[in-house]
Design an enzyme around this catalytic site. Structure first.
Site, PDB file in Angstrom:
ATOM      1  N   CYS A   2       0.815  -1.207   0.000  1.00 42.14           N
ATOM      2  CA  CYS A   2       0.000   0.000   0.000  1.00 42.14           C
ATOM      3  C   CYS A   2       0.856   1.268   0.000  1.00 42.14           C
ATOM      4  O   CYS A   2       1.973   1.266   0.517  1.00 42.14           O
ATOM      5  CB  CYS A   2      -0.938   0.086   1.199  1.00 42.14           C
ATOM      6  SG  CYS A   2      -1.890  -1.412   1.455  1.00 42.14           S
ATOM      7  N   ARG A  27       3.257   0.336  -5.262  1.00 39.36           N
ATOM      8  CA  ARG A  27       3.129  -0.352  -3.978  1.00 39.36           C
ATOM      9  C   ARG A  27       1.831  -1.148  -3.865  1.00 39.36           C
ATOM     10  O   ARG A  27       1.588  -1.816  -2.865  1.00 39.36           O
ATOM     11  CB  ARG A  27       3.188   0.668  -2.835  1.00 39.36           C
ATOM     12  CG  ARG A  27       4.441   1.504  -2.833  1.00 39.36           C
ATOM     13  CD  ARG A  27       4.378   2.548  -1.750  1.00 39.36           C
ATOM     14  NE  ARG A  27       4.392   1.905  -0.464  1.00 39.36           N
ATOM     15  CZ  ARG A  27       5.494   1.543   0.187  1.00 39.36           C
ATOM     16  NH1 ARG A  27       6.661   1.783  -0.347  1.00 39.36           N
ATOM     17  NH2 ARG A  27       5.415   0.955   1.338  1.00 39.36           N
ATOM     18  N   TRP A  75      -2.804  -2.665  -1.733  1.00 36.12           N
ATOM     19  CA  TRP A  75      -2.499  -4.050  -2.141  1.00 36.12           C
ATOM     20  C   TRP A  75      -3.091  -4.913  -1.042  1.00 36.12           C
ATOM     21  O   TRP A  75      -2.608  -4.909   0.093  1.00 36.12           O
ATOM     22  CB  TRP A  75      -0.982  -4.256  -2.249  1.00 36.12           C
ATOM     23  CG  TRP A  75      -0.603  -5.597  -2.791  1.00 36.12           C
ATOM     24  CD1 TRP A  75      -0.517  -5.948  -4.116  1.00 36.12           C
ATOM     25  CD2 TRP A  75      -0.234  -6.765  -2.038  1.00 36.12           C
ATOM     26  NE1 TRP A  75      -0.123  -7.268  -4.217  1.00 36.12           N
ATOM     27  CE2 TRP A  75       0.048  -7.786  -2.966  1.00 36.12           C
ATOM     28  CE3 TRP A  75      -0.120  -7.054  -0.689  1.00 36.12           C
ATOM     29  CZ2 TRP A  75       0.455  -9.067  -2.585  1.00 36.12           C
ATOM     30  CZ3 TRP A  75       0.271  -8.331  -0.298  1.00 36.12           C
ATOM     31  CH2 TRP A  75       0.556  -9.314  -1.248  1.00 36.12           C
ATOM     32  N   ASN A  99      -0.825   1.302   6.132  1.00 34.92           N
ATOM     33  CA  ASN A  99       0.005   0.351   5.390  1.00 34.92           C
ATOM     34  C   ASN A  99       0.624  -0.565   6.423  1.00 34.92           C
ATOM     35  O   ASN A  99       1.152  -0.100   7.426  1.00 34.92           O
ATOM     36  CB  ASN A  99       1.088   1.134   4.629  1.00 34.92           C
ATOM     37  CG  ASN A  99       2.149   0.232   4.016  1.00 34.92           C
ATOM     38  OD1 ASN A  99       1.866  -0.916   3.682  1.00 34.92           O
ATOM     39  ND2 ASN A  99       3.344   0.748   3.882  1.00 34.92           N
ATOM     40  N   GLY A 100       0.539  -1.888   6.178  1.00 39.61           N
ATOM     41  CA  GLY A 100       1.120  -2.840   7.127  1.00 39.61           C
ATOM     42  C   GLY A 100       0.096  -3.895   7.489  1.00 39.61           C
ATOM     43  O   GLY A 100      -0.976  -3.979   6.872  1.00 39.61           O
ATOM     44  N   GLU A 468      15.377 -16.929 -13.192  1.00 40.21           N
ATOM     45  CA  GLU A 468      14.905 -15.578 -13.502  1.00 40.21           C
ATOM     46  C   GLU A 468      14.036 -15.579 -14.760  1.00 40.21           C
ATOM     47  O   GLU A 468      13.006 -14.913 -14.804  1.00 40.21           O
ATOM     48  CB  GLU A 468      16.100 -14.625 -13.649  1.00 40.21           C
ATOM     49  CG  GLU A 468      15.750 -13.203 -14.055  1.00 40.21           C
ATOM     50  CD  GLU A 468      14.765 -12.485 -13.111  1.00 40.21           C
ATOM     51  OE1 GLU A 468      14.502 -12.990 -12.001  1.00 40.21           O
ATOM     52  OE2 GLU A 468      14.244 -11.437 -13.517  1.00 40.21           O
ATOM     53  N   LYS A 472      10.152 -14.388 -14.702  1.00 40.65           N
ATOM     54  CA  LYS A 472       9.706 -13.257 -15.534  1.00 40.65           C
ATOM     55  C   LYS A 472       8.501 -13.667 -16.377  1.00 40.65           C
ATOM     56  O   LYS A 472       7.523 -12.936 -16.498  1.00 40.65           O
ATOM     57  CB  LYS A 472      10.879 -12.843 -16.421  1.00 40.65           C
ATOM     58  CG  LYS A 472      10.954 -11.447 -16.905  1.00 40.65           C
ATOM     59  CD  LYS A 472      11.050 -10.365 -15.864  1.00 40.65           C
ATOM     60  CE  LYS A 472      11.699 -10.678 -14.577  1.00 40.65           C
ATOM     61  NZ  LYS A 472      11.534  -9.811 -13.486  1.00 40.65           N
ATOM     62  N   GLU A 475       5.416 -14.018 -14.105  1.00 35.72           N
ATOM     63  CA  GLU A 475       4.956 -12.718 -13.598  1.00 35.72           C
ATOM     64  C   GLU A 475       4.134 -11.962 -14.627  1.00 35.72           C
ATOM     65  O   GLU A 475       3.075 -11.441 -14.310  1.00 35.72           O
ATOM     66  CB  GLU A 475       6.167 -11.813 -13.281  1.00 35.72           C
ATOM     67  CG  GLU A 475       6.793 -11.971 -11.948  1.00 35.72           C
ATOM     68  CD  GLU A 475       7.960 -10.991 -11.790  1.00 35.72           C
ATOM     69  OE1 GLU A 475       7.915 -10.177 -10.871  1.00 35.72           O
ATOM     70  OE2 GLU A 475       8.917 -11.041 -12.594  1.00 35.72           O
ATOM     71  N   HIS A 491      14.291 -36.966 -11.714  1.00 31.50           N
ATOM     72  CA  HIS A 491      13.986 -37.517 -10.400  1.00 31.50           C
ATOM     73  C   HIS A 491      12.581 -37.138  -9.955  1.00 31.50           C
ATOM     74  O   HIS A 491      12.363 -36.728  -8.821  1.00 31.50           O
ATOM     75  CB  HIS A 491      15.037 -37.058  -9.379  1.00 31.50           C
ATOM     76  CG  HIS A 491      16.402 -37.527  -9.738  1.00 31.50           C
ATOM     77  ND1 HIS A 491      16.779 -38.850  -9.654  1.00 31.50           N
ATOM     78  CD2 HIS A 491      17.475 -36.873 -10.229  1.00 31.50           C
ATOM     79  CE1 HIS A 491      18.027 -38.981 -10.067  1.00 31.50           C
ATOM     80  NE2 HIS A 491      18.466 -37.793 -10.422  1.00 31.50           N
ATOM     81  N   LYS A 588       5.191  -3.802  -6.768  1.00 35.33           N
ATOM     82  CA  LYS A 588       6.623  -3.698  -7.042  1.00 35.33           C
ATOM     83  C   LYS A 588       7.453  -3.777  -5.775  1.00 35.33           C
ATOM     84  O   LYS A 588       8.551  -4.299  -5.771  1.00 35.33           O
ATOM     85  CB  LYS A 588       6.912  -2.399  -7.778  1.00 35.33           C
ATOM     86  CG  LYS A 588       8.364  -2.288  -8.172  1.00 35.33           C
ATOM     87  CD  LYS A 588       8.555  -1.619  -9.482  1.00 35.33           C
ATOM     88  CE  LYS A 588       9.983  -1.734  -9.970  1.00 35.33           C
ATOM     89  NZ  LYS A 588      10.290  -3.054 -10.526  1.00 35.33           N
TER      90      LYS A 588
HETATM   91  C1  G6P Z   1       8.523  -7.995  -5.586  1.00 40.71           C
HETATM   92  C2  G6P Z   1       8.659  -7.670  -7.060  1.00 40.71           C
HETATM   93  C3  G6P Z   1       9.821  -8.477  -7.657  1.00 40.71           C
HETATM   94  C4  G6P Z   1      11.096  -8.177  -6.874  1.00 40.71           C
HETATM   95  C5  G6P Z   1      10.925  -8.495  -5.396  1.00 40.71           C
HETATM   96  C6  G6P Z   1      12.093  -7.995  -4.567  1.00 40.71           C
HETATM   97  O1  G6P Z   1       8.061  -9.287  -5.421  1.00 40.71           O
HETATM   98  O2  G6P Z   1       7.457  -7.947  -7.739  1.00 40.71           O
HETATM   99  O3  G6P Z   1      10.000  -8.104  -9.020  1.00 40.71           O
HETATM  100  O4  G6P Z   1      12.146  -8.935  -7.407  1.00 40.71           O
HETATM  101  O5  G6P Z   1       9.765  -7.830  -4.892  1.00 40.71           O
HETATM  102  O6  G6P Z   1      12.083  -6.598  -4.586  1.00 40.71           O
HETATM  103  P1  G6P Z   1      13.317  -5.689  -4.216  1.00 40.71           P
HETATM  104  O7  G6P Z   1      12.802  -4.301  -4.310  1.00 40.71           O
HETATM  105  O8  G6P Z   1      13.725  -6.068  -2.827  1.00 40.71           O
HETATM  106  O9  G6P Z   1      14.389  -5.989  -5.207  1.00 40.71           O
END
Ligand code: G6P
Length: 593
Positions: A2, A27, A75, A99-100, A468, A472, A475, A491, A588
């Site tokens: 948030c 956020r 969020w 927020n929290g 990664e 990606k 996501e 396995h 994010k």
């Molecule tokens: C969220 C984002 C990811 C990111 C992760 C860590 O889950 O959606 O894309 O890698 O947080 O974020 P940071 O800001 O700590 O790199």
């Protein structure tokens, strides 16, 4: 997570609040709301969905003479994303944004219901509003806030308005909130980017601080006494919201990778700066991070162990927090974070500090908590990332780890004569070549986008890249994908391979090429369709769909492969019609545990 913003001053309150919310949308973006007041009448306007939905309502329903207000972009944690659960929450005289997560909200709510309070939302935030309203019936605001915080377990940042009182109140614990200082106006915000248009001066709040803001003053109280806090200056440039002609921020940010990489590489071409990355004094590194940042850490682990002979452990911060930690005198904890505000990564850093272990942060946001609190920091300087899925910031995290390995190995005399800095200097131009082949990624995306599931397989450092690549894709395109160590697939997990299922095999390490290709063939024998991602010098694969990137040193190779995977994910998401810059359910910056 948030985002919170509050404003008191002479500007049009709703403009400041909405601008702030747009900057804070990273956020969370499932509902939003504002509360504004002209000192006599208060209005709350809320909407489900993005801030632009809220803006439409605010335009129609504006309290044009408002002089202060608070706003929130959500969020969802407690309670689904609907209008009742959207903030601000009003109970009695109290209106607040939060927020929290308040962990004991259910217990507190039970008692409040017995005391006669009725609740209209499923949120923990409304419980806090009711508690404060109840306390206000017997004492003043500061004392009431203190009483409430004594009862709350968990994390919070609050922006508060109280009927009949023209001040804004702000406080925080384990969730970010700062106070922006202007001329005849003041702000509160989850981060500086939300208010940087208006001021670069801010005050950080500590636990148990209560800030009281009006147009002309900001007063901070701690344990009932007024205290002085230093005013900080931010050099944040704010958020560049333009897409520069690209269809999405994600594509724009991928295309910025060569330029941001070359900036970083030029900086560390200077021997004095490069020396700051040397870790040869340490015997063991714990890399702690979340999401893509952790996968950057996995690349670092492979590099450090292979070339600098340093043992490295990589942990998701959410696990590291609660595990037993075993350190020696020469251990270092490396925190990697784009935002520098990820709750689990911050907690991990503080745990390490409590144990007396040195910390080093690799951080993109220079104003963030991790950048401020870690013992040593390396800034990646990727600039602001707007797309929720990280791209350029991840590449720079990998680059920093790679530069660290390089200088550490060099100082330990572990490098051969032909392993020099030139591989870094040549990297941005090679990366441009990789990014120039958009049609290749599009054509592979065409073959992937209707599938329900796929695999990424690889060994060693290539497995780290698979993690990664697979994340990606999930996501941004919602296509299910799994990353697997190529040799481990048989396995158990190979049972999932079906006719025509894509298996993307990454091969950049020549020592593991034959092993990985044998594993790919095992899947093909069971109906899978292999797609190979490899380097020019290793490519002798016939009859496959392929992505071929230029060959460089192992220090830099991953920074040519991952951008290709990022573009592939982008095009799959585009063909599947996804909301690429703001994928469903994500945020994010994850500022809750
Ligand atoms: C969220 C984002 C990811 C990111 C992760 C860590 O889950 O959606 O894309 O890698 O947080 O974020 P940071 O800001 O700590 O790199």
């Amino acid at each position: 997570m948030c985002g919170i913003i509050g404003y008191v001053g002479n500007r049009k309150t709703t403009d400041v609040l909405l601008n702030g919310l747009y900057a804070l949308e990273y956020r969370g973006y499932d509902s939003a709301g504002v509360a504004i007041s002209n000192g006599k009448v208060e209005k709350i306007i809320k909407s489900v969905g993005r801030v632009n939905e809220l803006e439409k309502k605010v335009d129609k329903d504006n309290l044009s003479d408002s002089i202060f207000g608070i706003a929130h972009t959500r969020w969802a944690t407690n309670g689904e994303a609907n209008i009742n659960n959207a903030h601000p929450h009003k109970v009695g005289k109290v209106t607040l944004v939060h927020n929290g997560i308040i962990e004991n909200a259910d217990l507190l709510k039970e008692q409040l219901i017995k005391d006669g309070y009725k609740f209209t939302s499923d949120t923990d935030s409304e419980v806090a509003a009711a508690l404060l309203d109840q306390a206000l019936q017997t004492t003043d605001v500061l004392e009431s806030i203190e009483r409430v915080t004594e009862k709350l377990k968990g994390s919070y940042a609050f922006g508060i308005m109280i009927e009949g009182d023209n001040n804004l109140y702000a406080l925080r614990k384990d969730s970010p909130l700062l106070i922006g200082i202007g001329d005849n106006e003041n702000f509160l915000a989850s981060d500086i980017t939300a208010i940087i248009k208006y001021t670069n001066k801010y005050i950080l709040l500590d636990v148990k601080d209560i800030a009281v803001l009006n147009k002309n003053s900001v007063v901070i109280y701690h344990d009932g006494k007024e205290i002085q806090k230093p005013v900080q200056l931010s050099d944040s440039k704010g958020v560049d919201n333009t897409k520069n002609g690209y269809a999405h921020h994600m594509l724009k940010e991928i295309m910025e990778e060569p330029i941001v990489l070359s900036r970083l590489i030029e900086k560390y071409a200077n021997a004095e700066d490069l020396a700051k990355l040397d870790l040869h004094d340490y015997e063991e590194l714990d890399i702690v991070a979340c999401g893509s940042a952790m996968y950057a850490g996995l690349v670092g682990q492979n590099l450090f162990e292979e070339y600098a002979n340093i043992k490295v452990n990589v942990y998701p911060a959410s696990e590291y927090r609660y595990k037993k930690k075993i350190y020696n005198q020469k251990s270092l904890v490396i925190l990697i974070s784009q935002s520098g505000e990820t709750a689990d990564t911050i907690a991990a850093m503080r745990e390490a500090h409590e144990l007396g272990i040195e910390t080093l942060g690799i951080v993109n946001n220079p104003d963030s908590t991790i950048a401020r609190e870690c013992d040593r920091k390396i800034l990646t300087n990727a600039g602001v990332e707007i797309a929720v899925a990280t791209t350029k910031a991840y590449i720079l995290q990998v680059c920093v780890l790679s530069l660290m390995t390089y200088i550490t190995a060099k100082n330990k005399k572990l490098l051969s004569d032909n392993q020099d800095y030139s591989c870094f200097e040549k990297l941005p131009a090679l990366l441009k070549e990789v990014l120039d082949h958009e049609e290749e990624y599009e054509s592979i995306a065409e073959k992937l986008y209707k599938k329900e599931s796929c695999f990424y397989i690889g060994r060693g450092i290539d497995y780290a890249l698979c993690m990664e690549g697979s994340l990606k894709l999930k996501e941004v395109s919602y296509l299910h994908s799994e990353a697997y160590q190529a040799g481990e697939l048989k396995h158990g997990t190979i049972s999932l391979i079906e006719e025509d299922m894509p298996v993307l095999c990454i091969i950049s390490d020549k020592n593991l090429k034959d092993k990985s290709i044998s594993n790919l063939k095992e899947t093909e024998a069971r109906g899978a369709r292999g797609i190979i991602i490899t380097t020019k010098d290793l490519d002798d694969f016939e009859g496959y769909d392929k992505i071929i990137v230029p060959t460089t040193s192992m220090f830099t190779q991953s920074m040519l492969i991952v951008p290709a995977l990022q573009l592939l994910s982008y095009y799959v998401a585009l063909k599947r019609g996804c909301d690429i810059d703001k994928p469903r359910n994500l945020a994010k910056s994850v500022t809750v545990e």
